[in-house]
Structure formats: structure tokens, C-alpha cells
Design a protein around this motif. Structure first.
Motif, PDB file in Angstrom:
ATOM      1  N   UNK A 296       0.577  -1.412  -0.093  1.00  0.00           N
ATOM      2  CA  UNK A 296       0.137   0.180   0.322  1.00  0.00           C
ATOM      3  C   UNK A 296       0.396   1.321  -0.175  1.00  0.00           C
ATOM      4  N   UNK A 297       2.479   0.988   0.433  1.00  0.00           N
ATOM      5  CA  UNK A 297       2.435   2.388   0.568  1.00  0.00           C
ATOM      6  C   UNK A 297       3.983   2.815   0.256  1.00  0.00           C
ATOM      7  N   UNK A 298       5.127   1.680   0.156  1.00  0.00           N
ATOM      8  CA  UNK A 298       5.872   1.143   0.436  1.00  0.00           C
ATOM      9  C   UNK A 298       6.682   2.476  -0.807  1.00  0.00           C
ATOM     10  N   UNK A 299       6.132   2.286  -1.791  1.00  0.00           N
ATOM     11  CA  UNK A 299       6.893   3.156  -3.720  1.00  0.00           C
ATOM     12  C   UNK A 299       6.092   4.574  -3.382  1.00  0.00           C
ATOM     13  N   UNK A 300       5.801   4.708  -2.239  1.00  0.00           N
ATOM     14  CA  UNK A 300       4.908   5.964  -2.337  1.00  0.00           C
ATOM     15  C   UNK A 300       6.214   6.963  -2.638  1.00  0.00           C
ATOM     16  N   UNK A 326      -4.357  -0.943  -3.074  1.00  0.00           N
ATOM     17  CA  UNK A 326      -5.277  -1.224  -2.649  1.00  0.00           C
ATOM     18  C   UNK A 326      -6.399  -2.340  -1.998  1.00  0.00           C
ATOM     19  N   UNK A 327      -6.567  -3.281  -0.655  1.00  0.00           N
ATOM     20  CA  UNK A 327      -6.532  -4.046  -1.573  1.00  0.00           C
ATOM     21  C   UNK A 327      -8.414  -4.152  -0.932  1.00  0.00           C
ATOM     22  N   UNK A 328      -8.973  -3.472  -0.331  1.00  0.00           N
ATOM     23  CA  UNK A 328     -10.180  -3.109  -0.686  1.00  0.00           C
ATOM     24  C   UNK A 328     -10.986  -2.880  -2.099  1.00  0.00           C
ATOM     25  N   UNK A 329      -9.885  -2.043  -3.149  1.00  0.00           N
ATOM     26  CA  UNK A 329     -10.156  -2.261  -4.223  1.00  0.00           C
ATOM     27  C   UNK A 329     -10.896  -0.755  -4.665  1.00  0.00           C
TER      28      UNK A 329
END
Length: 493
Positions: A296-300, A326-329
Motif C-alpha cells: 500500500x505505501x512502500x513505493x510512494x 489497495x486490497x479493498x479495491x
């Protein structure tokens, strides 16, 4: 007199909750609101509403997203979030005997603690508030056909939190009506069998919209300092508050590549990377730019670095992968905007418009969308734009593939493509130092004098050269300390 004290004491607690929650979110944790806002894109369309309410708990999810979109304006988001907590306290106070008004703070404290888990969505407190509000209405003095009809509707609106309503109703009218719990179980099972067979039973029974990560148990560990410091760093990067990043890095560090990416990006934007990079913790070869990691965040922060370097395709790829993680699509307003910008820089206007159409249906990204459409209609304005026009000058002129292991070569090619790209120069030399490529660093150090615009050789480069010449035997050398730590870690592996 006692009744008056109880009455006004309850309202006094509401005022304290409002002030306390507003100050907590607006002053102390604005980055937490930014984190939640950037992982959704609320659309003001009927189709979006219908899509949301097509699942149990969908209305609570829609209402939660409606509030979260206002986190984009920090003071407004904090005020609305405080109102949710006030509603939670007020409704609890109504259901409790007036003498017990202090207990109305208990659900506020519990919910505040639960929301320390960054994956708990606002749909959970919204669903609780709606359940309490319904319990306060007291449709009938005893359970009747009204309850039988309303339970399936309420379950579909707020999800399994409807159990809170059942518990309150049973305590209101007597335990002999506990049969309603069995009716609710039957409703849930029927809904699952007919409408939700594609979902795991555990998730369907515990809520589809309360938690961002499906089938994972909530990590209710409160407000973890390191985790929220990383969220704060990303928030500061998003808002380009470079001075504050450097200041915080001097006071507290989190030994992760994510933290290093943020700090080094801030240093580069202040033209301090060459001087001060090794004054701060460096995680290794990934301290400037992390490899692709689908979460979710590592590549930002890496995506933000790519964007400012002029590696537009890489920025687009990292942002796209982040959004798809984003796992909830849900969509991300932040990622969608940056993807559209990358398309615009690359003149892929038709694809960019697909992203812009979505953003136009939002509240806080719509004005940018209109500006973007106007820019795409005028190529001269686009080329003269201070950001997009400059990136067109900095980006690669040819398409090719490369692996992460060649990132230093890519930075060198980027510099040769446009020698005015000072950030590419700083990142190129810094990456060789991180890799331990001392021969390459010595070979290309002259580029710093030729293209860097420095009046004298940066202190960090001077220190690195002393370290290289003295084979690491330089007391107090930041780069020597880094090299020794990396060598020790490699031996440990």
C-alpha cells in the motif's frame, strides 16, 4: 439540581470530546487523515452510490467515505471526524441513565483506540453511530413485526454492527426477546447463501467494509510511534514540506528504506544531499529509491523521487502498482492524479482523459481536472508549464527496459540526457556511494564540479574521498561509518 448537573454535565462532556478530537486530528495527527484520504476516491455520482450499497454495510461505507473526502482540507476533516465522536458520545449518553453520563466516554475511548490501526475504516464508527441512533428511536415497546422487517434493512445498511442494536434492544425490553438474535443469524446466513457466496463466510459475518485488508485480523495496537512517523514523512513529502522533513529526521529516525527515501528526497530538494546525506541513517542500496514492492505505501516516496527526477514512466508504474495494491479495491485520488499527470507529460492525452473523467466527479480533484483539460488543449501552454514542461525536458527521449539493479546507470543516462538535471546528478553520485562503487564515484566526481553549480566540493563528497583514500580509517567519518555497517551486515547474512 442533580438532574441539571447530569444534563449539563453530559453536554459538557460532548464539548470536551469535540475540542479534544479536533485538536488530536488537526494538530497531532493530520497525517493520519491524509493517509486515509489518499486511499479512496469518492465520486459524486448515483452509480457510485449504488455500487457502494450493493454490499452489506455499504451505506455506512459510503457515508464514511463521504466524510473522509473532506480530510483533504485538514481543519474541515478534523471537525467532521470530531462530530462523529461527539455523536457517539451523545447517543451513548441518551441510552444510559443520566447519572452514568461519564460512561458515555467509554465507547469514545475504545473507538479512538481502535482507529489507531490504520486499516480500520471510518465505516466502523459510522456504523456504530447509526446503530445507536436506531436504538434511541425505540420503534416499539416490545419486539414486533417492525423489528422483524427492519433488521434485514439495517443489516444491509450498516453490516454486522447491527448486533449492537440487537443487544441494546434486548436490554431495553427484556431478555425474553433474545429470539431476535436467532432471526438476525438467519438473515445473515440467507443473505450470504443468496447474494454473497463469492465472499468467505468469516468476512461476510464480520463485515466487508470495516477493515481495509480482507481476512486479516485487525492489529489494534494503538498509535505505534514508528508506523505513524513513516505516515507523517509520506504526508510531508506529498505536501512538499522539505524543511520539516529534515528537521524531524534530526530529532527521530525510523531505520527503514521508506524513511530514508523520504529524507533523501527532502535533502535533494534543498540541494543538501551531497553535503549531508550520510549525516542521516542510510538503509543501503535502496536508501534513495526502493525496488518495486506491491503493497500500500512502500513505493510512494520512490514514485515521488522518480517524478521529480524526470523518470516519468517509472513514476507512473510505481503509482499504478500502489493503486492496484489497495486490497479493498478502492481507487486512490492521489495515485489517479499522478498517473494522469504522467500520461500528460508523455502526451498520452486520450488515456489521461480516462483518469481525469474520474477525478472530475470528485470534489477536491475536480478543479485540477479542469485545469488539466485546458492544458491538454493547448500544447504551447503545456510545454511552458513550470512542472510538466520541465519534465518533458528532463525525461528520457527513448523507451527501453531496465532492472532495478541498474538504477545507477539509469541515473547517469538521465543526467547525460539533460545536464541541467541537478537532482539526477546528486542521485547518480549518491547511488554509487550507497552501492560501494568507489571507482565509479572517483571517475564521475568531476561531474559535480562541471554541472553541479557548487562553489566548492560538497562536504559529503570530501568525506567520501578521504574515506576512500584512507581505506576507511577516518575517525568520525559519516561515510566510513556507513561502509563499516554495511560490511558488518553482509557478513552477518
Amino acid at each position: 439540581m442533580t438532574k441539571a448537573i447530569a444534563k449539563y454535565g453530559s453536554w459538557g462532556l460532548s464539548v470536551l470530546v469535540c475540542i479534544g478530537m479536533f485538536l488530536f486530528w488537526y494538530v497531532l495527527y493530520p497525517h493520519a487523515m491524509s493517509y486515509q484520504e489518499q486511499y479512496q476516491l469518492f465520486l459524486w455520482t448515483g452509480d457510485y452510490f449504488i455500487e457502494k450499497i450493493s454490499l452489506p454495510g455499504g451505506f455506512a461505507d459510503w457515508a464514511g467515505e463521504f466524510i473522509v473526502q473532506f480530510y483533504y482540507v485538514e481543519w474541515l476533516g478534523a471537525m467532521l471526524l470530531a462530530m462523529v465522536f461527539v455523536a457517539l458520545q451523545r447517543l451513548t449518553a441518551i441510552l444510559l441513565p443520566k447519572a452514568w453520563c461519564l460512561l458515555s466516554l467509554l465507547p469514545v475511548a475504545v473507538m479512538w483506540w481502535l482507529m489507531g490501526d490504520i486499516n480500520v475504516l471510518l465505516s466502523l464508527p459510522v456504523a456504530v453511530v447509526l446503530a445507536l441512533a436506531l436504538a434511541c428511536i425505540r420503534l416499539a415497546k416490545s419486539l414486533s413485526w417492525i423489528d422483524i422487517l427492519i433488521l434485514p434493512i439495517v443489516y444491509w445498511m450498516i453490516g454486522p454492527v447491527v448486533w449492537l442494536y440487537i443487544i441494546i434492544r434486548v436490554t431495553q425490553i427484556g431478555w425474553k426477546h433474545l429470539w431476535s438474535a436467532g432471526w438476525l443469524v438467519a438473515v445473515q446466513l440467507m443473505v450470504y447463501a443468496w447474494l454473497l457466496p463469492q465472499w468467505p463466510l468469516q468476512q461476510a459475518m464480520t463485515g466487508l467494509t470495516y477493515y481495509r485488508i480482507p481476512l486479516q485480523h485487525p492489529q489494534w495496537s494503538g498509535y505505534d510511534k514508528d508506523m505513524y512517523e513513516l505516515i507523517r514523512m509520506d504526508y510531508l513529502v506529498r505536501n512538499e514540506r522539505w524543511d520539516e522533513i529534515v528537521k524531524r529526521a534530526q530529532e527521530y529516525q525510523v531505520r527503514t528504506p521508506f524513511w530514508c527515501n523520504c529524507v533523501n528526497l527532502a535533502l535533494s530538494q534543498k540541494r543538501l544531499l551531497a553535503d549531508r546525506m550520510f549525516d542521516f541513517y542510510q538503509s543501503g542500496e535502496d536508501a534513495l529509491i526502493m525496488p518495486r514492492t506491491r503493497d500500500l505505501t512502500s513505493m510512494l516516496p520512490s514514485a515521488e523521487a522518480f517524478w521529480r527526477l524526470g523518470m516519468v514512466n517509472s513514476a507512473q508504474r510505481y503509482m499504478f502498482d500502489t493503486q492496484e495494491s489497495i486490497l479493498n479495491a478502492k481507487k486512490s485520488g492521489r495515485c489517479t492524479k499522478r498517473i494522469a499527470e504522467c500520461m500528460m507529460v508523455n502526451k498520452h492525452y486520450q488515456i489521461a482523459r480516462k483518469q481525469i473523467v474520474l477525478l472530475k466527479k470528485s470534489l477536491f480533484y475536480s478543479s485540477w481536472s479542469e485545469e488539466a483539460e485546458a492544458l491538454m488543449a493547448d500544447e504551447a501552454k503545456m510545454n511552458g508549464h513550470p512542472i510538466y514542461g520541465r519534465l518533458r525536458q528532463l525525461r528520457y527521449k527513448e523507451d527501453f527496459l531496465y532492472s532495478y539493479e541498474e538504477i545507477d546507470k539509469m541515473l547517469g543516462l538521465l543526467l547525460m540526457n539533460n545536464t541541467d538535471n541537478k537532482m539526477a546528478l546528486d542521485y547518480f553520485l549518491a547511488q554509487m556511494l550507497l552501492n560501494g562503487n568507489v571507482q565509479g564515484f572517483q571517475q564521475y566526481l568531476g561531474l559535480a564540479q562541471q554541472y553541479g553549480g557548487y562553489r566548492q566540493m560538497p562536504l559529503g563528497y570530501q568525506d567520501a574521498m578521504r574515506c576512500i583514500q584512507m581505506q576507511g580509517n577516518v575517525k568520525g567519518s559519516p561515510y566510513a561509518s556507513y561502509v563499516k555497517r554495511m560490511m558488518a551486515e553482509r557478513r552477518g547474512k
